[in-house]
Design a protein around this motif. Structure first.
Motif, PDB file in Angstrom:
ATOM      1  N   ASP A 198       0.793  -1.265  -0.175  1.00 18.10           N
ATOM      2  CA  ASP A 198      -0.007   0.083   0.013  1.00 18.10           C
ATOM      3  C   ASP A 198       0.989   1.057  -0.085  1.00 18.10           C
ATOM      4  N   PHE A 199       2.002   1.275   0.793  1.00 20.96           N
ATOM      5  CA  PHE A 199       2.867   2.384   0.741  1.00 20.96           C
ATOM      6  C   PHE A 199       3.541   2.626  -0.613  1.00 20.96           C
ATOM      7  N   LEU A 200       3.880   1.416  -1.260  1.00 18.93           N
ATOM      8  CA  LEU A 200       4.543   1.550  -2.462  1.00 18.93           C
ATOM      9  C   LEU A 200       3.624   2.154  -3.574  1.00 18.93           C
ATOM     10  N   ALA A 201       2.189   1.778  -3.450  1.00 20.01           N
ATOM     11  CA  ALA A 201       1.351   2.400  -4.445  1.00 20.01           C
ATOM     12  C   ALA A 201       0.904   3.889  -4.271  1.00 20.01           C
ATOM     13  N   GLU A 202       1.224   4.398  -3.119  1.00 20.04           N
ATOM     14  CA  GLU A 202       1.137   5.862  -2.728  1.00 20.04           C
ATOM     15  C   GLU A 202       2.405   6.598  -3.117  1.00 20.04           C
ATOM     16  N   ASN A 203       3.280   6.115  -3.524  1.00 20.77           N
ATOM     17  CA  ASN A 203       4.559   6.694  -3.685  1.00 20.77           C
ATOM     18  C   ASN A 203       4.991   6.327  -5.106  1.00 20.77           C
ATOM     19  N   PRO A 204       4.672   7.146  -6.110  1.00 17.87           N
ATOM     20  CA  PRO A 204       5.138   6.307  -7.525  1.00 17.87           C
ATOM     21  C   PRO A 204       6.571   6.670  -7.813  1.00 17.87           C
ATOM     22  N   HIS A 205       7.407   7.547  -7.234  1.00 18.24           N
ATOM     23  CA  HIS A 205       8.615   7.616  -7.292  1.00 18.24           C
ATOM     24  C   HIS A 205       9.492   6.380  -7.137  1.00 18.24           C
ATOM     25  N   PHE A 206       8.890   5.444  -6.330  1.00 19.78           N
ATOM     26  CA  PHE A 206       9.518   4.305  -6.059  1.00 19.78           C
ATOM     27  C   PHE A 206       8.948   3.153  -6.891  1.00 19.78           C
ATOM     28  N   ILE A 207       9.803   2.092  -7.642  1.00 21.64           N
ATOM     29  CA  ILE A 207       9.257   1.162  -8.489  1.00 21.64           C
ATOM     30  C   ILE A 207       9.293  -0.289  -7.717  1.00 21.64           C
ATOM     31  N   HIS A 208      10.002  -0.345  -6.714  1.00 22.40           N
ATOM     32  CA  HIS A 208       9.940  -1.619  -6.068  1.00 22.40           C
ATOM     33  C   HIS A 208       9.896  -1.456  -4.474  1.00 22.40           C
ATOM     34  N   ALA A 209       9.251  -2.136  -3.714  1.00 19.17           N
ATOM     35  CA  ALA A 209       9.415  -2.225  -2.248  1.00 19.17           C
ATOM     36  C   ALA A 209       8.977  -3.488  -1.507  1.00 19.17           C
ATOM     37  N   ASP A 210       9.707  -4.231  -0.458  1.00 19.32           N
ATOM     38  CA  ASP A 210       9.365  -5.336  -0.046  1.00 19.32           C
ATOM     39  C   ASP A 210      10.012  -5.266   1.434  1.00 19.32           C
ATOM     40  N   GLY A 211       9.191  -5.621   2.459  1.00 18.35           N
ATOM     41  CA  GLY A 211       9.643  -5.821   3.840  1.00 18.35           C
ATOM     42  C   GLY A 211       9.463  -7.094   4.392  1.00 18.35           C
ATOM     43  N   THR A 212       9.178  -8.129   3.365  1.00 19.02           N
ATOM     44  CA  THR A 212       9.196  -9.606   4.104  1.00 19.02           C
ATOM     45  C   THR A 212      10.463 -10.263   4.308  1.00 19.02           C
ATOM     46  N   GLN A 213      11.535  -9.712   3.631  1.00 21.72           N
ATOM     47  CA  GLN A 213      12.777 -10.429   3.612  1.00 21.72           C
ATOM     48  C   GLN A 213      14.200  -9.586   3.909  1.00 21.72           C
ATOM     49  N   ARG A 214      14.856 -10.539   4.708  1.00 20.85           N
ATOM     50  CA  ARG A 214      16.381  -9.925   4.973  1.00 20.85           C
ATOM     51  C   ARG A 214      17.236 -10.269   3.944  1.00 20.85           C
ATOM     52  N   GLY A 215      18.322  -9.315   4.177  1.00 24.70           N
ATOM     53  CA  GLY A 215      19.428  -9.568   3.264  1.00 24.70           C
ATOM     54  C   GLY A 215      20.354  -8.292   2.921  1.00 24.70           C
ATOM     55  N   TYR A 216      20.817  -7.898   1.855  1.00 20.51           N
ATOM     56  CA  TYR A 216      21.655  -7.056   1.481  1.00 20.51           C
ATOM     57  C   TYR A 216      21.479  -6.749   0.168  1.00 20.51           C
ATOM     58  N   GLY A 217      22.305  -5.520  -0.496  1.00 22.92           N
ATOM     59  CA  GLY A 217      22.226  -5.187  -1.859  1.00 22.92           C
ATOM     60  C   GLY A 217      23.571  -5.592  -2.399  1.00 22.92           C
ATOM     61  N   LEU A 218      23.755  -5.797  -3.530  1.00 24.37           N
ATOM     62  CA  LEU A 218      25.021  -6.048  -4.503  1.00 24.37           C
ATOM     63  C   LEU A 218      25.134  -5.086  -5.417  1.00 24.37           C
ATOM     64  N   ALA A 219      25.923  -3.979  -5.674  1.00 26.47           N
ATOM     65  CA  ALA A 219      25.775  -3.103  -6.547  1.00 26.47           C
ATOM     66  C   ALA A 219      27.422  -3.292  -7.715  1.00 26.47           C
ATOM     67  N   GLU A 220      27.082  -3.274  -8.656  1.00 25.36           N
ATOM     68  CA  GLU A 220      28.350  -3.332  -9.632  1.00 25.36           C
ATOM     69  C   GLU A 220      28.338  -2.169 -10.399  1.00 25.36           C
ATOM     70  N   PHE A 221      29.433  -1.555 -10.366  1.00 23.20           N
ATOM     71  CA  PHE A 221      29.578  -0.227 -11.236  1.00 23.20           C
ATOM     72  C   PHE A 221      30.703  -0.471 -12.148  1.00 23.20           C
ATOM     73  N   THR A 222      30.081  -0.017 -13.420  1.00 19.88           N
ATOM     74  CA  THR A 222      31.015   0.076 -14.561  1.00 19.88           C
ATOM     75  C   THR A 222      30.943   1.345 -15.150  1.00 19.88           C
ATOM     76  N   PRO A 223      31.766   1.856 -16.167  1.00 20.89           N
ATOM     77  CA  PRO A 223      31.411   2.965 -16.745  1.00 20.89           C
ATOM     78  C   PRO A 223      30.284   3.238 -17.431  1.00 20.89           C
ATOM     79  N   GLU A 224      29.813   2.381 -17.890  1.00 21.11           N
ATOM     80  CA  GLU A 224      28.485   2.361 -18.904  1.00 21.11           C
ATOM     81  C   GLU A 224      27.030   2.082 -18.014  1.00 21.11           C
ATOM     82  N   ARG A 225      27.282   1.385 -17.030  1.00 24.55           N
ATOM     83  CA  ARG A 225      25.855   1.269 -16.208  1.00 24.55           C
ATOM     84  C   ARG A 225      26.403   0.750 -14.904  1.00 24.55           C
ATOM     85  N   LEU A 226      25.029   0.765 -13.853  1.00 17.97           N
ATOM     86  CA  LEU A 226      25.116   0.073 -12.445  1.00 17.97           C
ATOM     87  C   LEU A 226      24.085  -0.869 -12.499  1.00 17.97           C
TER      88      LEU A 226
END
Length: 520
Positions: A457-485
């Motif tokens: 419901d919160f995600l639907a109310e805030n359209p500048h976000f495209i993804h949200a989830d509170g059910t799972q624990r973990g981390y993010g993995l970000a790979e940077f190159t000159p062309e893309r992330l």
């Protein structure tokens, strides 16, 4: 409340001495005979640049004397230490809990190394670390894992086992390295049952957390960039103002000083985090965590401190530091004098954004940046402890991004125990306003989400976000190159078991030159 925190000048002298890497005269050595290994807290590295890195350990053993102990350290090209490239001794000081912070200098840029500590016949775990590329180097790829919120009693830190298998170049940890609480409802693992208030209590809590084998192994796997949030001290504290109350704790600055000292003692931080201070820890002054690192010409990383300098939360309710409220009921929310980062850090960040000079501009900070309306339907409700509680301060940062136009801004955060992914908007009340960057706010390592069922419901109310989830624990993995992330949200199936399995909840891509995050 008396707290055994040593005088600031003495603390700075001790930290500087302990960080030194020179060979000590034999007369300065103290080598106690120990019946068990003193390296049970593990090893860690952090704060890397192109020629140096901090190596950390803490000695823990019943026979440790109340005097400095001499520890040897080595850095090698190989895991077997046949090719040692640097070595020395450092002092483990009782005033700093026999912690060791070696600032190893003169290393080659963009190189992986192995390191270890030695005391008598005892040898620590072998750690792996690296230096950053030279600031002017062209870098093809850099993998950065980002994480936050590891609560012992809520679950196991098995996400770090998965992170280690993902082999990042570095970890960005954005806060809540420990939790100060005595216990939780339905706890998975028990603490000592005490709320952390004194220096010994904070020290014991860090040692408890270092008893998790996956956390200890991840600290040994690569260097970490570190900042804090609130639970390293107290829930929802703001600057020199206490957070949620604890009866009988009258001297908050003494408690904060104890917490800050324990944080330094247990993290691979440079002594300069203390020497930047304007006054003593007990006087409530600065421990300088915010700063910049350059990963060649690929990434400009600005790491922020969102707790130490902030204004007190607006419209605090009785007995609590933060709440959710209708902004129309709290005019103080809009006061332009209120700051989330403090005036000096705001000026510093504006200068760094103006300087630019890298393909990606990464801002590592503690929490969700984008506006998040928590009232589906008409009206608005905002949480006052995050950026939503400091709209004028957020406006100034947005204006800085719009003015200086640094290349490809990316905000990384944590704190909310949920994954949130979206666009950084010039004006969050106007969905058609320009995108100034993108945002990835990560879920927790183990800390529970308060109301995961409400996130859709919160995600639907805030359209500048495209993804949200509170059910799972973990981390993010970000790979940077000159062309893309490219970013993968890595999540565990069950943190209440030590053998949890990892999967990818969602993947995203950001093309250089376009401030748009898209599903991969």
């Amino acid at each position: 409340m008396p707290t055994p925190v040593i005088d600031r000048r003495r603390l700075l002298q001790l930290a500087a001495a302990a960080a030194g890497s020179a060979w000590l005269p034999r007369s300065a050595w103290s080598q106690p005979r120990l019946r068990e290994s003193p390296f049970g807290a593990g090893v860690a590295s952090g704060s890397p640049d192109a020629s140096s890195v901090v190596l950390w350990t803490r000695l823990v053993a019943p026979e440790l004397p109340p005097q400095p102990v001499t520890v040897r350290w080595e850095i090698a090209d190989d895991e077997g230490f046949a090719r040692v490239v640097a070595a020395g001794q450092a002092q483990a000081l009782p005033e700093l809990a026999h912690s060791v912070h070696v600032e190893a200098q003169g290393l080659a840029p963009d190189r992986w190394y192995f390191y270890r500590f030695l005391l008598g016949s005892w040898v620590s775990d072998v750690g792996r670390t690296r230096t950053l590329p030279a600031p002017d180097a062209q870098v093809a790829r850099f993998r950065l894992a980002y994480a936050s919120c590891q609560r012992w009693d809520h679950g196991y830190f098995s996400a770090y086992r998965a992170m280690r298998e993902d082999q990042p170049d570095a970890v960005l940890f954005v806060g809540d390295a420990i939790y100060e609480y005595a216990r939780s409802v339905n706890q998975v693992r028990a603490t000592d049952g005490q709320t952390c208030v004194t220096l010994p209590q904070y020290r014991d809590r860090y040692l408890l957390y270092r008893g998790d084998p996956d956390l200890r192994a991840m600290h040994a796997a690569c260097p970490w960039f570190l900042t804090w949030d609130d639970h390293e001290v107290q829930n929802d504290y703001a600057g020199d103002a206490p957070g949620d109350g604890l009866p009988g704790v009258a001297d908050f600055l003494a408690r904060r000083a104890a917490a800050y000292q324990a944080y330094y003692e247990h993290m691979p931080l440079r002594a300069s985090t203390l020497t930047q201070a304007l006054g003593g820890l007990l006087a409530g002054r600065e421990v300088r965590l915010y700063g910049e690192r350059r990963i060649g010409r690929l990434v400009q990383l600005a790491l922020l401190d969102c707790r130490q300098y902030r204004s007190v939360q607006a419209c605090r309710p009785a007995g609590r530091a933060s709440t959710t409220l209708d902004p129309q009921d709290c005019p103080a929310l809009q006061d332009p004098a209120r700051s989330f980062l403090g005036a000096a850090q705001e000026r510093w960040l504006d200068e760094r954004l103006a300087a630019g000079g890298a393909a990606w501009t990464v801002i590592g900070q503690s929490t969700l940046f984008g506006q998040r309306d928590l009232s589906p339907g008409p009206g608005q409700r905002f949480w006052t402890d995050g950026w939503d509680g400091y709209p004028a301060a957020r406006r100034r940062l947005l204006d800085s991004l719009a003015k200086h136009r640094p290349a490809n801004p990316v905000l990384l955060g944590g704190d909310v125990h949920e994954n949130w992914v979206g666009q950084v908007k010039a004006d969050y009340d106007r969905p058609d306003s320009a995108n100034l960057g993108v945002e990835f706010c990560g879920t927790s390592i183990s800390s529970r989400s308060s109301h995961p069922e409400r996130v859709p419901d919160f995600l639907a109310e805030n359209p500048h976000f495209i993804h949200a989830d509170g059910t799972q624990r973990g981390y993010g993995l970000a790979e940077f190159t000159p062309e893309r992330l490219q970013v993968a949200l890595r999540v565990m199936d069950d943190v209440t078991r030590p053998d949890g399995k990892v999967s990818t909840q969602a993947s995203f891509v950001v093309e250089a030159g376009r401030a748009v995050v898209e599903r991969a």
